[in-house]
Design a protein around this motif. Sequence first.
Motif, PDB file in Angstrom:
ATOM      1  N   HIS A  62       0.994  -1.480   0.037  1.00  0.00           N
ATOM      2  CA  HIS A  62       0.363   0.086   0.176  1.00  0.00           C
ATOM      3  C   HIS A  62       0.656   1.525  -0.027  1.00  0.00           C
ATOM      4  O   HIS A  62       1.762   1.260   1.012  1.00  0.00           O
ATOM      5  CB  HIS A  62      -1.103  -0.312   1.268  1.00  0.00           C
ATOM      6  CG  HIS A  62      -1.636   1.187   1.023  1.00  0.00           C
ATOM      7  ND1 HIS A  62      -2.190   2.234   1.366  1.00  0.00           N
ATOM      8  CD2 HIS A  62      -3.301   0.708   0.904  1.00  0.00           C
ATOM      9  CE1 HIS A  62      -2.927   2.878   1.610  1.00  0.00           C
ATOM     10  NE2 HIS A  62      -3.654   2.383   1.160  1.00  0.00           N
ATOM     11  N   HIS A  63       0.596   1.780  -1.121  1.00  0.00           N
ATOM     12  CA  HIS A  63       1.178   3.445  -1.276  1.00  0.00           C
ATOM     13  C   HIS A  63       1.882   4.626   0.704  1.00  0.00           C
ATOM     14  O   HIS A  63       2.741   4.815   0.465  1.00  0.00           O
ATOM     15  CB  HIS A  63       1.187   3.967  -2.135  1.00  0.00           C
ATOM     16  CG  HIS A  63       1.680   5.204  -2.411  1.00  0.00           C
ATOM     17  ND1 HIS A  63       2.818   5.383  -3.182  1.00  0.00           N
ATOM     18  CD2 HIS A  63       1.012   6.799  -2.056  1.00  0.00           C
ATOM     19  CE1 HIS A  63       3.554   6.999  -3.465  1.00  0.00           C
ATOM     20  NE2 HIS A  63       2.634   7.516  -2.689  1.00  0.00           N
ATOM     21  N   MET A  64       0.314   4.239   0.737  1.00  0.00           N
ATOM     22  CA  MET A  64       0.276   4.937   1.726  1.00  0.00           C
ATOM     23  C   MET A  64       1.659   4.383   3.253  1.00  0.00           C
ATOM     24  O   MET A  64       1.919   4.862   3.931  1.00  0.00           O
ATOM     25  CB  MET A  64      -1.072   5.598   2.426  1.00  0.00           C
ATOM     26  CG  MET A  64      -1.457   6.457   1.579  1.00  0.00           C
ATOM     27  SD  MET A  64      -0.881   7.786   0.132  1.00  0.00           S
ATOM     28  CE  MET A  64      -0.528   9.017   2.052  1.00  0.00           C
ATOM     29  N   GLY A  78       3.595   2.013   2.707  1.00  0.00           N
ATOM     30  CA  GLY A  78       4.991   2.879   2.436  1.00  0.00           C
ATOM     31  C   GLY A  78       5.733   4.654   2.919  1.00  0.00           C
ATOM     32  O   GLY A  78       6.267   4.568   3.574  1.00  0.00           O
ATOM     33  N   HIS A  79       4.463   6.037   3.288  1.00  0.00           N
ATOM     34  CA  HIS A  79       5.377   6.749   2.685  1.00  0.00           C
ATOM     35  C   HIS A  79       5.289   6.860   4.523  1.00  0.00           C
ATOM     36  O   HIS A  79       5.746   7.351   5.112  1.00  0.00           O
ATOM     37  CB  HIS A  79       3.794   7.532   2.836  1.00  0.00           C
ATOM     38  CG  HIS A  79       4.380   8.296   1.830  1.00  0.00           C
ATOM     39  ND1 HIS A  79       5.002   8.872   0.951  1.00  0.00           N
ATOM     40  CD2 HIS A  79       3.047   8.313   0.499  1.00  0.00           C
ATOM     41  CE1 HIS A  79       5.222   9.272  -0.451  1.00  0.00           C
ATOM     42  NE2 HIS A  79       3.547   9.016  -0.810  1.00  0.00           N
ATOM     43  N   LEU A  80       4.214   6.394   5.272  1.00  0.00           N
ATOM     44  CA  LEU A  80       3.995   5.838   6.953  1.00  0.00           C
ATOM     45  C   LEU A  80       5.235   5.442   7.423  1.00  0.00           C
ATOM     46  O   LEU A  80       5.779   6.510   8.657  1.00  0.00           O
ATOM     47  CB  LEU A  80       2.790   5.502   7.306  1.00  0.00           C
ATOM     48  CG  LEU A  80       2.294   5.122   8.142  1.00  0.00           C
ATOM     49  CD1 LEU A  80       0.741   5.419   8.800  1.00  0.00           C
ATOM     50  CD2 LEU A  80       3.062   3.724   8.968  1.00  0.00           C
ATOM     51  N   VAL A 140      -0.310  13.845   4.504  1.00  0.00           N
ATOM     52  CA  VAL A 140       0.336  14.757   3.761  1.00  0.00           C
ATOM     53  C   VAL A 140       0.640  14.852   2.170  1.00  0.00           C
ATOM     54  O   VAL A 140       2.423  15.038   2.299  1.00  0.00           O
ATOM     55  CB  VAL A 140       0.875  16.219   3.635  1.00  0.00           C
ATOM     56  CG1 VAL A 140      -0.613  16.785   5.428  1.00  0.00           C
ATOM     57  CG2 VAL A 140       1.400  15.721   5.217  1.00  0.00           C
ATOM     58  N   SER A 141      -0.313  14.083   1.457  1.00  0.00           N
ATOM     59  CA  SER A 141       0.437  13.915   0.144  1.00  0.00           C
ATOM     60  C   SER A 141      -0.703  14.124  -1.106  1.00  0.00           C
ATOM     61  O   SER A 141      -1.147  16.041  -0.772  1.00  0.00           O
ATOM     62  CB  SER A 141       0.182  12.934  -0.498  1.00  0.00           C
ATOM     63  OG  SER A 141      -0.687  12.210  -0.405  1.00  0.00           O
ATOM     64  N   GLY A 142      -0.327  14.830  -2.266  1.00  0.00           N
ATOM     65  CA  GLY A 142      -0.833  15.000  -3.282  1.00  0.00           C
ATOM     66  C   GLY A 142      -2.245  14.443  -3.472  1.00  0.00           C
ATOM     67  O   GLY A 142      -3.333  15.237  -4.202  1.00  0.00           O
ATOM     68  N   THR A 201       8.845  12.897  -0.971  1.00  0.00           N
ATOM     69  CA  THR A 201       7.804  12.265  -1.945  1.00  0.00           C
ATOM     70  C   THR A 201       7.914  10.996  -2.449  1.00  0.00           C
ATOM     71  O   THR A 201       9.134  10.231  -2.082  1.00  0.00           O
ATOM     72  CB  THR A 201       7.945  13.067  -2.642  1.00  0.00           C
ATOM     73  OG1 THR A 201       9.621  13.199  -3.164  1.00  0.00           O
ATOM     74  CG2 THR A 201       7.873  14.659  -3.045  1.00  0.00           C
ATOM     75  N   ASP A 202       7.353  10.259  -3.457  1.00  0.00           N
ATOM     76  CA  ASP A 202       6.993   9.194  -3.576  1.00  0.00           C
ATOM     77  C   ASP A 202       8.329   8.540  -4.122  1.00  0.00           C
ATOM     78  O   ASP A 202       9.157   9.078  -5.057  1.00  0.00           O
ATOM     79  CB  ASP A 202       6.728   9.330  -5.126  1.00  0.00           C
ATOM     80  CG  ASP A 202       5.198   9.227  -4.711  1.00  0.00           C
ATOM     81  OD1 ASP A 202       4.592   9.538  -3.638  1.00  0.00           O
ATOM     82  OD2 ASP A 202       4.388   9.535  -5.774  1.00  0.00           O
ATOM     83  N   ASN A 203       8.608   7.459  -3.527  1.00  0.00           N
ATOM     84  CA  ASN A 203      10.723   6.943  -4.017  1.00  0.00           C
ATOM     85  C   ASN A 203      10.139   5.150  -3.696  1.00  0.00           C
ATOM     86  O   ASN A 203       9.083   4.652  -3.243  1.00  0.00           O
ATOM     87  CB  ASN A 203      11.376   7.111  -2.813  1.00  0.00           C
ATOM     88  CG  ASN A 203      10.765   7.141  -1.549  1.00  0.00           C
ATOM     89  OD1 ASN A 203      11.397   5.863  -0.971  1.00  0.00           O
ATOM     90  ND2 ASN A 203       9.866   7.701  -1.001  1.00  0.00           N
TER      91      ASN A 203
HETATM   92 ZN    ZN Z   1       3.033   9.174  -2.490  1.00  0.00          ZN
END
Ligand code: ZN
Length: 344
Positions: free
Chosen positions: A110-112, A114-116, A135-137, A303-305
Motif C-alpha cells: 500500500h503506497h500510503m 510506504g509513506h507512513l 500529507v501528499s498530493g 515524496t514518492d520513492n
Molecule cells: Zn505518494
Amino acid sequence: MLVLGIETSCDETGVALYDSDRGLLADALYSQVAVHEEYGGVVPELASRDHVRKALPLIEEVISKAGVGRGEISAVAYTAGPGLVGALMVGATLARGLAMGWGIPALGIHHMEGHLLAPMLEPDKPAYPFIALLVSGGHTQLVRVDGLGEYKLLGESLDDAAGEAFDKVAKMLGEPYPGGPHVARLAESGDPARFTFPRPMVNRPGLDFSFSGLKTFTLNTLAQNGGRDNVDQQTRADIACAFQLAVVDTLVIKCRRALQQEQLQRLVIAGGVSANTELRERLSAALAKIQARVYYPALRFCTDNGAMIAYAGCQRLLAGDTERADTAVRPRWPMDELAAPGAA
Ligand code: ZN
Ligand code: KG4
C-alpha cells in the motif's frame, strides 16, 4: 533478507534495495515532471509509458550500485495501490515477472503504508505507537499507528488533499507543476502580516480537514489584487505566504489535537507535503510545548520513492506476509482495509 522495491503509482519511477541487516543499500529515482509539466498535471497514459521505459534500467542501476548478485535478492515489493491504474500495472507486472523468473515472492504494498514507514529509514526512528500525518498530493490523513498494519484512521480531508491545494494555488499564481515547492519558495519573500486566510475547521471538534474553501479564498484574494495576469510580484508572494501559513497552522492544530486525544507523544509526518520547511519548523515548535516530538523522513524520501516500498515489503515479509494469489492492483484502496501481516 534483501528486498527490491518498485514504486510506480504516479509520476516518479522509484527503485531501491533494502536489506534487513544492512539497511538501504542503493536507490534510484526518475521523476517525470518534465513529461507532464506542459499539461499542468499528470497525464496518466504518458505516466504509464514512461514507467515502461524507465523501470527496468533503474532496476539494473540499483542492483549494480548495491554490488549484489541477483541470486541474493529474496523478494520483490511493488506498489499495488492506491494510484493511477496503468502506472500501478506497469510496476506490478514487472515485479511479478521478475519474481517469477527469479523464483522468489512478489509482495504488493500500500503506497500510503510506504509513506507512513519512510521515517523508519532514518537512524533516529520512532517507536510504536505513534500518530502519523500523511500529507501528499492525494491524501491528508491522521492515522494512529500501533504496529505494522495496525492503523486506525482518526481524520482525513473531506475534499482536497493538502498537496492538491498547494498544486491548485500554484496554478492560480502561474507557478509550474508540481506546485508545492514553488508556492513554498514564493512564500519565503512574502509578508505574513498582509493577508490573513481562514484556518478551515479548526473551531469544530474532530480531526477532519477541508481545504477547498481555502483555495476559493485564495482565488478571491488574487482576483481583488489584479488577478493572475496583473498581480504584482510582492502580492503573489504575500498570497503564497498567507495560504501556506493557513494550511500549516491547520495541520499543526489537528496534529496536536490528535496527540492529546490519543495520549501519545510521537508524531510522524510523511508524504510530499512533509518536505515543507514551514510545516516542519512549526510542528517541532508546537509539539515541544506539549513534550511531544515530530519525526520525518529525509527530504528525498518525503515524496514518492522506491526505498519506502522496499522497506515496507521487507518488514511485512519478516512479519510473515506471503505472496497472494490475488494479483489485482487497487487504484482506490482505503487504508483501513489494509490487513496486518500474515492475515489472509
Ligand atoms: Zn505518494
Ligand atoms: O507523496 P507525493 O510525492 O505524491 C503523492 O503520493 O501524491 O506528494 C506530492 C505532493 C504534491 O502535491 C506536491 O506539490 C507536494 O507533495 N509537495 C509540497 C512540497 N514538496 C512537495 N507541498 C508543499 N511544500 C513542499 N515543499
